[in-house]
Design a protein around this motif. Sequence first.
Motif, short mmCIF file in Angstrom:
data_model
loop_
_atom_site.label_atom_id
_atom_site.label_comp_id
_atom_site.label_asym_id
_atom_site.label_seq_id
_atom_site.Cartn_x
_atom_site.Cartn_y
_atom_site.Cartn_z
N LEU A 1 -13.29 -18.75 26.18
CA LEU A 1 -14.25 -17.65 26.08
C LEU A 1 -14.13 -16.76 27.31
O LEU A 1 -14.26 -17.23 28.44
N LEU A 2 -13.84 -15.49 27.07
CA LEU A 2 -13.85 -14.49 28.14
C LEU A 2 -15.22 -13.84 28.16
O LEU A 2 -15.82 -13.60 27.10
N PHE A 3 -15.72 -13.54 29.36
CA PHE A 3 -17.03 -12.90 29.47
C PHE A 3 -17.03 -11.94 30.65
O PHE A 3 -16.36 -12.17 31.66
N ARG A 4 -17.77 -10.87 30.50
CA ARG A 4 -17.89 -9.89 31.59
C ARG A 4 -19.00 -10.34 32.53
O ARG A 4 -20.17 -10.40 32.17
N LYS A 5 -18.59 -10.64 33.76
CA LYS A 5 -19.51 -11.23 34.73
C LYS A 5 -20.63 -10.30 35.15
O LYS A 5 -21.67 -10.75 35.63
N ASP A 6 -20.46 -9.01 34.94
CA ASP A 6 -21.53 -8.06 35.25
C ASP A 6 -22.69 -8.14 34.27
O ASP A 6 -23.79 -7.65 34.55
N TYR A 7 -22.44 -8.73 33.09
CA TYR A 7 -23.45 -8.76 32.03
C TYR A 7 -23.86 -10.17 31.62
O TYR A 7 -24.99 -10.37 31.16
N PHE A 8 -22.95 -11.12 31.75
CA PHE A 8 -23.17 -12.45 31.17
C PHE A 8 -23.07 -13.51 32.26
O PHE A 8 -22.11 -13.53 33.04
N GLU A 9 -24.06 -14.40 32.26
CA GLU A 9 -24.08 -15.51 33.23
C GLU A 9 -23.97 -16.83 32.49
O GLU A 9 -24.75 -17.11 31.58
N ILE A 10 -23.00 -17.66 32.86
CA ILE A 10 -22.86 -18.98 32.23
C ILE A 10 -23.84 -19.96 32.84
O ILE A 10 -23.92 -20.11 34.06
N LEU A 11 -24.59 -20.63 31.98
CA LEU A 11 -25.54 -21.65 32.41
C LEU A 11 -24.99 -23.06 32.22
O LEU A 11 -25.36 -23.97 32.93
N HIS A 12 -24.12 -23.20 31.21
CA HIS A 12 -23.55 -24.53 30.90
C HIS A 12 -22.29 -24.34 30.08
O HIS A 12 -22.20 -23.42 29.26
N LYS A 13 -21.30 -25.21 30.30
CA LYS A 13 -20.10 -25.19 29.47
C LYS A 13 -19.55 -26.60 29.35
O LYS A 13 -19.62 -27.40 30.28
N GLU A 14 -19.00 -26.91 28.18
CA GLU A 14 -18.37 -28.22 27.97
C GLU A 14 -17.41 -28.16 26.80
O GLU A 14 -17.52 -27.30 25.92
N ALA A 15 -16.45 -29.08 26.83
CA ALA A 15 -15.52 -29.24 25.71
C ALA A 15 -15.99 -30.42 24.88
O ALA A 15 -16.23 -31.50 25.41
N ILE A 16 -16.10 -30.20 23.57
CA ILE A 16 -16.58 -31.25 22.67
C ILE A 16 -15.42 -31.66 21.77
O ILE A 16 -14.85 -30.84 21.05
N THR A 17 -15.07 -32.91 21.82
CA THR A 17 -13.90 -33.42 21.11
C THR A 17 -14.12 -33.44 19.60
O THR A 17 -15.18 -33.83 19.11
N LEU A 18 -13.11 -32.98 18.89
CA LEU A 18 -13.10 -33.07 17.43
C LEU A 18 -12.15 -34.19 17.03
O LEU A 18 -10.94 -34.09 17.24
N LEU A 19 -12.71 -35.25 16.50
CA LEU A 19 -11.90 -36.41 16.11
C LEU A 19 -11.58 -36.35 14.62
O LEU A 19 -12.47 -36.46 13.77
#
Length: 322
Positions: free
Chosen positions: A110-128
């Motif tokens: 995910l690309l995001f423009r740092k002037d507008y969007f602030e990440i609060l949490h991120k994680e990778a969720i495995t698809l089995l």
Amino acid sequence: MKNLYTVAFYNLENLFDTKNDPKTLDDDFTPGTEMDWNEKRYKTKLKKLGRIISQLGYAETSHPPVLLGVAEVENETVLKDLVNSKFLKNKNYGYAHFDSPDERGIDAALLFRKDYFEILHKEAITLLVNNEEGVRDFTRDILYVIGKLENEVVHILANHWPSRRDGAEKTSYKRVAAAMKNREIISKIISENTQAKIIVMGDFNDDPKSESAKILASDILYNPMELLLTKYSGSLNHQHSWNLFDQILVSNNFLMQHGNSFQFEEAKIFNPKELKEYRGQFKGNPFRTYAGPHYLGGLSDHFPVFSIFSIKKDLENFIENT
């Protein structure tokens, strides 16, 4: 008054760097092979992709996407090179990314423009998922990001579901499993916040009316992409037939008209002439980088898709803060 923002998704068709990673099946995308993926071709693709990304939703919002999900990126290096390419380097893009277990080494990000969007949490969720022999199929993770756009919190799931390479029907169960895993994540989000705003995007390798996409949408999400797929238009073309694998779904609360400051407005396929084959039997199809081992010099075998969202600003607060 209200501000408009673009949220987009784009399968970048094998955006590999030129270095061999011994842990993945990326050998074809290195110099001196049959495909001869080299530094010049790599930089040319980055520049072209950056130019198109900067145009996504620009006519509607007057600025590039605030959020862009991407598929088929090899690693953090290519993301860093992309956001620093000619047409994006002044847009202050950041990215959320994790290396996935995919055998070819391609990931969603995910690309995001740092002037507008602030990440609060991120994680990778495995698809089995397993193949028919019961052996694990190492596919892409689901990227889960929580962030804040203006003061609005949004949950984003970026996907690249298992391919149809061995046949659409034969592999359908894998994409159904991906849909169910997304549903599981969404249910957990809603159990913690019934008013959560959720965006699910990705290359689903299925159309909006496929079983997997219907399972994903069900009663929780709205899929505006159902209206965009016709016999004349889609995001990719296979054997002279259009598909719309690239989709952006939104939780139903984005559609509320009253008491809702963060609304979904519309969805579109971005398919200007410069993204299309301009002659021959494939005229009008996405202008791809490679056809088999043959270098064509295009951008991707997919068109990007995007949605427009509006955020209403309280007039009194707006005047007070300006």
